[in-house]
Design an enzyme around this catalytic site. Structure first.
Site, PDB file in Angstrom:
ATOM      1  N   LEU A  28      -1.720  11.973  -2.533  1.00 22.18           N
ATOM      2  CA  LEU A  28      -2.424  10.783  -2.076  1.00 22.18           C
ATOM      3  C   LEU A  28      -3.248  11.057  -0.830  1.00 22.18           C
ATOM      4  O   LEU A  28      -4.256  10.402  -0.586  1.00 22.18           O
ATOM      5  CB  LEU A  28      -1.414   9.668  -1.787  1.00 22.18           C
ATOM      6  CG  LEU A  28      -0.623   9.137  -2.985  1.00 22.18           C
ATOM      7  CD1 LEU A  28       0.438   8.141  -2.524  1.00 22.18           C
ATOM      8  CD2 LEU A  28      -1.555   8.479  -3.992  1.00 22.18           C
ATOM      9  N   GLY A  29      -2.793  12.021  -0.025  1.00 17.31           N
ATOM     10  CA  GLY A  29      -3.518  12.337   1.193  1.00 17.31           C
ATOM     11  C   GLY A  29      -2.777  13.384   1.997  1.00 17.31           C
ATOM     12  O   GLY A  29      -1.627  13.712   1.716  1.00 17.31           O
ATOM     13  N   GLY A  31      -2.303  14.943   6.178  1.00 15.46           N
ATOM     14  CA  GLY A  31      -2.567  14.767   7.599  1.00 15.46           C
ATOM     15  C   GLY A  31      -2.061  15.944   8.390  1.00 15.46           C
ATOM     16  O   GLY A  31      -1.693  16.989   7.837  1.00 15.46           O
ATOM     17  N   GLY A  32      -2.035  15.786   9.714  1.00 16.72           N
ATOM     18  CA  GLY A  32      -1.637  16.887  10.560  1.00 16.72           C
ATOM     19  C   GLY A  32      -0.176  17.269  10.423  1.00 16.72           C
ATOM     20  O   GLY A  32       0.208  18.392  10.707  1.00 16.72           O
ATOM     21  N   GLY A  34       1.932  16.403   7.523  1.00 16.94           N
ATOM     22  CA  GLY A  34       2.427  16.639   6.179  1.00 16.94           C
ATOM     23  C   GLY A  34       1.497  16.110   5.113  1.00 16.94           C
ATOM     24  O   GLY A  34       0.383  15.645   5.394  1.00 16.94           O
ATOM     25  N   VAL A  36       1.206  13.537   1.698  1.00 18.19           N
ATOM     26  CA  VAL A  36       1.792  12.366   1.057  1.00 18.19           C
ATOM     27  C   VAL A  36       1.490  12.434  -0.435  1.00 18.19           C
ATOM     28  O   VAL A  36       0.337  12.611  -0.845  1.00 18.19           O
ATOM     29  CB  VAL A  36       1.230  11.062   1.654  1.00 18.19           C
ATOM     30  CG1 VAL A  36       1.857   9.848   0.974  1.00 18.19           C
ATOM     31  CG2 VAL A  36       1.506  11.011   3.153  1.00 18.19           C
ATOM     32  N   LYS A  50       6.290  11.515   1.721  1.00 19.86           N
ATOM     33  CA  LYS A  50       5.676  12.378   2.727  1.00 19.86           C
ATOM     34  C   LYS A  50       6.524  13.638   2.864  1.00 19.86           C
ATOM     35  O   LYS A  50       7.707  13.562   3.188  1.00 19.86           O
ATOM     36  CB  LYS A  50       5.593  11.650   4.068  1.00 19.86           C
ATOM     37  CG  LYS A  50       4.952  12.469   5.186  1.00 19.86           C
ATOM     38  CD  LYS A  50       4.831  11.627   6.455  1.00 19.86           C
ATOM     39  CE  LYS A  50       4.146  12.388   7.570  1.00 19.86           C
ATOM     40  NZ  LYS A  50       3.963  11.557   8.772  1.00 19.86           N
ATOM     41  N   ASP A 144      -0.071   4.772  17.417  1.00 21.57           N
ATOM     42  CA  ASP A 144      -1.193   5.354  16.676  1.00 21.57           C
ATOM     43  C   ASP A 144      -1.724   4.372  15.640  1.00 21.57           C
ATOM     44  O   ASP A 144      -2.028   4.736  14.505  1.00 21.57           O
ATOM     45  CB  ASP A 144      -0.760   6.657  15.997  1.00 21.57           C
ATOM     46  CG  ASP A 144      -1.966   7.522  15.607  1.00 21.57           C
ATOM     47  OD1 ASP A 144      -1.814   8.344  14.670  1.00 21.57           O
ATOM     48  OD2 ASP A 144      -3.040   7.379  16.205  1.00 21.57           O
TER      49      ASP A 144
END
Length: 696
Positions: A28-29, A31-32, A34, A36, A50, A144
């Site tokens: 799904l995506g 990031g810094g 991990g 997902v 995640k 965040d």
């Protein structure tokens, strides 16, 4: 285990096939911290899992941060976040599974569809204010909040990714010289004094998010994060394009000093008076432009009420609907009854060899049926009607229309069926054989009633309690219960007493009074510490769950024995959100809204086992000594080994055409002798044999 291919570049283009018990399907995506994945549980429930990057999994400090992320996500899990289903921070690749929420992020929505309309911005701001209120009230600071961490779900915005969140009293400090956060959405104090960041920083971020939603840019805009940092600390925000009615409130959110910003509660009050046109409907993303695919529909779990409200008092088997108000009861009319509608039909008939499983479908548009067993009938309720089924084969025996029913479980009391009416102006009792009205009684408006043995107990606004004979509808007694202003009542099968309950205003104590339902006579009275919810009575002892008076999470199980006045408590290792419970002998089984099923042995004074079921917002459990049974929101009935806490079997899901709608509460299955009766969102009532879940 063979890896599963996925899209993407880099060392992690080859992905693990499973995280714990969950099969990872697509990415799904990333990031810094991990990646997902979209995943599925064993039952087929869609999850977002995640999995941390491999290089971070070897870093003890990072594992500590991830454990804190999991803890924070569990604490805030609710209506405004993605509920945590399971996690393992000690795995080779630590992971966390949450419910999959369909819908774009705010960042993606603005990129694809442009800035939001003023009405959408107001709704989004209200939703995020509610979310921050929930997050802050459990002692967490997100730190965040940004457009990519806001999901636009059909029932309102959801805040995700607590990877750098902190408890307000955390001892884990930011490293010197290291910025934690995303500069365009960070508060001035996050740059100036990062060790002193508190809830007000999230309010600043909310202001920046609202500017982005309204304009497509931030209030401080530059290609350089260093320039943005300077602007955040020293410059005034650019609010050009923010709706005029909201601009002053957004400006207050972006105040340089934390103490000058409104709290989430203040924001919510201000938003109610921003404009007469303020629209409180949930945000539903507009159709995307271009060829971007719509998110795949998913079964959503019941939306939870704000966790700050003490959860619905969980009175297993009581039929309690809340406090009531009856000062004087009008005359009773014994009736031949309305002409109910006998209806035939049903599932498989009982064979010569004995009972056979069956199922029958009622009207799905009227919601999930709620049923109970009594007088040789399975009596069920849906919105606006009550009906009876033959428990041996599911044949519909009769149907009775009620003017105002909230779909609560009907009760057989005094040999008659008592429909679960809402705050109407009449009580009614039905013949279990024919469905005809046996008596009907006009009463002043009330908010609920409790069933105890062969009596109905109604509490008036003046605090007086009235006992009504269930068989005849006649008043047998009416008086105040000493020590209570306006008690609510709990009662339990095979126990002769009704328990009047009142909690102190500050939640520090609970008064419990045992009352004889037929006379109102007080047997015993005690003041116990904490906010207690009664969940069962066995062999002269009453069992309670001790809950947090603010958040409603279970913290301990309490056993009170009036013969010797002993009060014994077993503290739960991990609090359980919005608990539902049942008692079997010395064992108390609790189901939490996050899917935890826990067994507490009150004799050994310890938690016996804890099973993560992956069923969010399951029903109250029922137990027969060997097995524990509960229902899932998708209509599944599940069976668990009561001694070891192992899932043994489950029926198939029965959502029908209601895959996008789930009831506010999941009805518990009904256990009668060697049979289980359960219901589903598609209107099905079905029966299986108890005792061997593996064969369902």
């Amino acid at each position: 285990m063979a890896p599963q291919s996925s899209t993407g570049a880099g060392a992690e283009a080859e992905l693990p096939e499973y995280a714990g018990h969950y099969r990872l399907e697509t990415t799904l995506g990333s990031g810094g911290m991990g990646v997902v994945h979209l995943a599925r549980s064993t039952s087929g429930m869609k999850l977002a899992v995640k999995v941390v990057h491999a290089q971070f999994a070897r870093d003890p400090e990072f594992r500590g941060r991830f454990r804190q992320e999991v803890a924070a996500a569990r604490k805030v899990s609710g209506a405004f976040t993605a509920s945590v289903v399971d996690a393992d921070s000690e795995a080779e690749r630590p992971w966390m599974a949450t419910l999959f929420i369909p819908g774009p992020t705010l960042s993606d929505h603005v990129k694809r569809s442009g800035a939001m309309s003023p009405a959408e911005v107001r709704r989004l701001m209200a939703g995020l204010a509610e979310a921050l209120r929930d997050i802050h009230r459990v002692g967490v600071v997100h730190r965040d909040l940004k457009p990519s961490n806001v999901l636009l779900a059909e029932d309102g915005p959801k805040v995700i990714d607590f990877g750098i969140s902190r408890p307000k009293d955390s001892e884990l400090r930011t490293e010197t010289g290291k910025l934690i956060g995303t500069p365009p959405f960070m508060a001035p104090e996050q740059f100036r004094r990062p060790r002193e960041v508190g809830p007000a920083a999230d309010v600043f971020a909310l202001g920046s998010v609202m500017v982005h939603a309204a304009t497509g840019r931030g209030p401080f805009d530059s290609d350089s994060p260093y320039v943005v940092a300077y602007q955040v600390v020293h410059d005034e925000p650019d609010l050009t394009g923010v709706p005029e009615s909201l601009a002053p409130l957004v400006a207050r959110c972006l105040a340089k000093e934390p103490e000058d910003r409104p709290t989430p509660d203040e924001l919510m009050r201000e938003l109610r008076s921003v404009a007469a046109s303020y629209d409180t409907q949930v945000f539903i993303p507009a159709q995307r432009t271009g060829d971007a695919p719509e998110p795949e529909p998913r079964v959503t779990e019941p939306e939870r009420r704000s966790r700050k409200r003490l959860g619905t008092r969980l009175l297993v088997g009581t039929g309690l609907l809340g406090l009531a108000t009856v000062a004087a009861l009008a005359a009773v009319h014994l009736l031949g009854g309305d002409d109910p509608s006998p209806v035939s039909g049903g599932g498989p008939r009982t064979t010569a060899a004995g009972f056979s499983p069956w199922e029958t479908t009622s009207a799905p548009e009227k919601g999930t049926p709620q049923c109970s067993y009594g007088a040789g009938r399975l009596v069920c309720a849906q919105t606006g009607r009550v009906f009876a089924l033959d428990p041996s084969d599911g044949r519909r025996l009769w149907r009775h229309t009620v003017a105002t029913a909230q779909g609560g479980r009907p009760v057989v009391s005094g040999g008659l069926v008592q429909p679960a009416l809402d705050r109407s102006t009449r009580l009614e009792a039905l013949d279990p054989g024919s469905g005809r009205t046996r008596w009907r009684q006009s009463v002043p408006s009330y908010s609920g009633l409790a069933h105890a043995g062969a009596m109905l107990l109604v509490t008036g606004v003046d605090g007086a309690v009235t006992g009504v004979d269930s068989a005849s509808g006649r008043t047998k007694w009416s008086h105040r219960i000493p020590g209570h202003r306006a008690p609510y009542f709990a009662s339990f099968a095979a126990d002769p007493w009704a328990y009047g309950i009142s909690t102190s205003d500050d939640g520090s104590s609970t008064r419990v009074t045992a009352v004889a339902p037929e006379t109102g006579r007080v047997r015993w009275d005690v003041q116990l510490k904490g906010t207690l919810q009664p969940v069962g009575a066995v062999d002269g002892s009453v069992f309670f769950v001790l809950v947090d008076p603010v958040y409603g999470s279970a913290e301990a199980v309490v056993r009170y024995t009036p013969d010797d006045g002993a009060s014994r408590r077993v503290v739960l290792p991990v609090p359980i959100g919005q608990p539902q419970a049942t008692v079997r002998g010395d064992l108390v089984y609790l189901m939490g809204d996050g899917g935890s099923l826990v067994a507490v042995d009150m004799k050994a004074r310890e938690q016996k086992w804890n099973l993560e079921t992956a069923v969010t917002r399951g029903s109250a459990p029922v137990a027969d000594g060997r097995y524990v049974y509960f229902s899932a929101p998708d209509g599944r009935l599940l069976g668990v080994d009561a001694r070891e806490g192992r899932l043994l079997g489950q029926t198939s899901a029965r959502l029908g055409s209601n895959a996008d709608r789930v009831a506010d509460a999941v009805p518990a299955p009904v256990l009668a002798r060697d049979r289980l009766y359960a219901t589903a969102p598609d209107g099905t009532v079905f029966s299986v044999r108890a005792g061997d879940p593996a064969t369902w």
